[in-house]
Design a protein around this motif. Structure first.
Motif, short mmCIF file in Angstrom:
data_model
loop_
_atom_site.label_atom_id
_atom_site.label_comp_id
_atom_site.label_asym_id
_atom_site.label_seq_id
_atom_site.Cartn_x
_atom_site.Cartn_y
_atom_site.Cartn_z
N GLU A 9 1.01 -1.25 0.10
CA GLU A 9 0.23 0.39 0.40
C GLU A 9 0.62 1.12 0.15
O GLU A 9 1.90 1.54 0.39
CB GLU A 9 -0.86 -0.35 1.37
CG GLU A 9 -1.84 -1.37 1.63
CD GLU A 9 -2.99 -1.07 -0.31
OE1 GLU A 9 -3.48 0.09 -0.30
OE2 GLU A 9 -3.33 -2.78 -0.14
N PRO A 10 0.66 2.76 -0.53
CA PRO A 10 1.54 3.50 -0.85
C PRO A 10 1.37 4.16 -0.01
O PRO A 10 2.52 4.94 0.19
CB PRO A 10 1.59 4.08 -2.82
CG PRO A 10 -0.31 2.96 -2.84
CD PRO A 10 -0.25 2.24 -2.04
N ASP A 11 0.22 4.24 0.93
CA ASP A 11 0.01 5.48 1.92
C ASP A 11 0.32 4.62 3.45
O ASP A 11 -0.24 4.95 4.08
CB ASP A 11 -1.68 6.20 1.78
CG ASP A 11 -2.39 4.89 1.77
OD1 ASP A 11 -2.16 3.64 1.75
OD2 ASP A 11 -3.58 5.19 1.86
N LEU A 12 0.66 3.29 3.75
CA LEU A 12 1.25 3.13 4.37
C LEU A 12 2.35 3.29 5.84
O LEU A 12 3.47 4.02 5.50
CB LEU A 12 1.65 1.82 4.95
CG LEU A 12 1.82 0.54 5.95
CD1 LEU A 12 0.73 0.43 6.24
CD2 LEU A 12 3.02 -0.50 5.11
N VAL A 13 2.12 3.55 6.78
CA VAL A 13 2.46 4.74 7.67
C VAL A 13 2.89 3.95 8.29
O VAL A 13 1.96 2.79 9.75
CB VAL A 13 2.04 5.77 8.30
CG1 VAL A 13 2.40 6.74 8.86
CG2 VAL A 13 1.61 6.64 6.71
#
Length: 106
Positions: A9-13
């Motif tokens: 997922e590109p927005d994984l923080v």
């Protein structure tokens, strides 16, 4: 990087949550996974990694471990990979071998 990590997922923080003794992986407002840890001096024992079931198979686990190790390394600390998933991830990514505590540090 394996295909699952490429599909992460590109927005994984991933952020340290010391009040909970773990690193947490967030997708927006959803907790997607975590890595429990304990600190002893300059060694961080990574005890257990878990991805929330509905986020499984999306590369969350690998990316979570990578970002956890990056943070630990950035703080000048070392890890003891107690968790089997973390240990196997490090074994597949030899560029992270240097973050593993030497036996005399354990």
């Amino acid at each position: 990087m394996n295909s699952q990590e490429n599909a992460a997922e590109p927005d994984l923080v991933v952020r340290d949550a010391p009040e909970h003794g773990r690193y947490e992986a967030w997708l927006g407002a959803d907790l997607a996974g975590f890595v429990d840890y304990a600190v002893d001096g300059t060694v961080v024992s990574l005890l257990h990694a878990e991805v929330v079931e509905r986020f499984g198979g999306r590369g969350v686990g690998g990316r979570m471990v990578r970002q956890t190790l990056d943070d630990v390394r950035g703080r000048g600390l070392r890890v003891r990979p107690v968790c089997g998933f973390v240990a196997s991830w490090i074994a597949r990514h030899p560029d992270y071998a240097g973050v593993v505590a030497a036996p005399e540090q354990e």
